[in-house]
Design an enzyme around this catalytic site. Sequence first.
Site, mmCIF file in Angstrom:
data_model
loop_
_atom_site.group_PDB
_atom_site.id
_atom_site.type_symbol
_atom_site.label_atom_id
_atom_site.label_comp_id
_atom_site.label_asym_id
_atom_site.label_seq_id
_atom_site.Cartn_x
_atom_site.Cartn_y
_atom_site.Cartn_z
ATOM 1 N N HIS A 1 -47.953 -44.865 48.707
ATOM 2 C CA HIS A 1 -49.203 -44.095 48.509
ATOM 3 C C HIS A 1 -49.229 -42.834 49.372
ATOM 4 O O HIS A 1 -50.297 -42.335 49.717
ATOM 5 C CB HIS A 1 -50.449 -44.935 48.817
ATOM 6 N N GLU B 1 -38.844 -25.769 44.635
ATOM 7 C CA GLU B 1 -40.013 -25.655 43.743
ATOM 8 C C GLU B 1 -39.589 -25.330 42.315
ATOM 9 O O GLU B 1 -40.151 -25.851 41.351
ATOM 10 C CB GLU B 1 -40.964 -24.582 44.265
ATOM 11 N N SER C 1 -42.135 -14.170 51.930
ATOM 12 C CA SER C 1 -43.337 -13.735 51.232
ATOM 13 C C SER C 1 -43.449 -12.220 51.323
ATOM 14 O O SER C 1 -43.041 -11.617 52.319
ATOM 15 C CB SER C 1 -44.563 -14.388 51.876
ATOM 16 N N LYS D 1 -43.548 -16.350 56.614
ATOM 17 C CA LYS D 1 -43.249 -17.388 55.632
ATOM 18 C C LYS D 1 -41.770 -17.590 55.347
ATOM 19 O O LYS D 1 -40.996 -16.646 55.309
ATOM 20 C CB LYS D 1 -43.938 -17.040 54.313
#
Length: 457
Positions: free
Chosen positions: A157, A291, A278, A284
């Site tokens: 979970h 992804e 970024s 970043k």
Amino acid sequence: MSKKAWGGRFEEKPEDWVDAFNASIHFDKNLVDEDVQGSIAHATMLANQGILTQDEASTIISELKVIQQDIHDNKVPLQESLEDIHLNIEHELIQRIGAVGGKLHTGRSRNDQVATDMHLYTKKEVQNIITSIASFQQTILNLAEQHVDTIMPGYTHLQRAQPISFAHHVMTYFWMLERDKSRFTDALKRIDLSPLGAAALSGTTYPIDRHETQALLGFGGIYENSLDAVSDRDYIVETLHNISLTMVHLSRFAEEIIFWSSEEAKFVTLSDAFSTGSSIMPQKKNPDMAELIRGKVGRTTGHLMSMLMTLKGLPLAYNKDMQEDKEGLFDAVHTLKGSLKIFEGMLASMTVNTDRLATTVRQDFSNATELADYLVMKGIPFRDAHEIVGKLVLWSIQNNMYLLDVPLDVYQAQASEIEEDIYTFLQPDEAVKRRKSYGATGQDAVKHQIEVAKQYL
Ligand code: ARG
């Protein structure tokens, strides 16, 4: 505009924009090698059966090889008005060697021709995929071997559950991919079939030898029914499914890496070579590759659904709908091969932050099951032990502690059986070590698992 191969019964020609809609040349040019291979086998067989002379077949075959190279070198203007790769090659052949080129299509139709090309292509690419999966599995195995003793929180979970070995965690993906590999291998039985010689749908009156072309093309089997041979696209559906499921597995792994590399977890650090920055936030470093792999499962699954819907309700035998089988398969193959390659590089260059993992696993209650097991060892029934540990966890939360910080008198107030050795017993690496059952996360069991895994590669 070139003359149509089927132009005889027509009084009018389609306009260019109609030709453009009908054409598949912009994607089936991908099948040049398979198409030439199929034609060479067909011509060889026609000559051996006395349907063409050996001279005619040799002229056709040697020119086909030149055309194949010329197409790769962009020396053949591929035309939409010639629809597809089959008619473009045949047209070029006739242009170059004259009327004898027109004999190649004897006893054959584009329906068995395109099916042959697609079987050859799918077989080749599925074999490539199996090799790429095995290479990715090797990278997982190498990573696992380095991290048998690296302890991390195991989750259910997405809540901390029990400490596990990092190797055990990543080996899960080895086994998922092993099943993927076995699905692709099994599908080869159905991919590796020759439809050639089925002609349009009913076979042919020429004395062809389908078994000869099957052998020449290296197919392991042959379609028993000519209608089935030209109508079957099951092997494409199956391959798209196998690709989609492998992509689902990669996307699950990608998601974990995205989480692991977050500031919140910091379990791993991705190499700069597999990260991006970024345009606005200078600090970043984003896990874009992971992804993208996670995201691309959308397109492969889309191609699977699309193929299933295209086939639904299609009457026998060939229908032009079937031309829609190609772009999705080509893209899915390209997507999976690309994702496997990127993932492998990303994994091989990733740093596992072992210290951070060791600290993390001490700052949670993932050793609560250990405490319960300790009490069971002292003769307390598991249900009672569960209740006692629950109370101790609550006490710890209220007092801002973890189980390793709870004073002995607090433990003993709950259960007099608890002794000083509890503090060793609750260490996460001790907890892992005790899991000796077959396939468990204990270091010895994981080492055994890795040895078994090696036998699969
Ligand atoms: N381009 C076609 C396809 O991909 C080749 C087969 C065409 N056959 C036909 N009868 N029109 O399916």
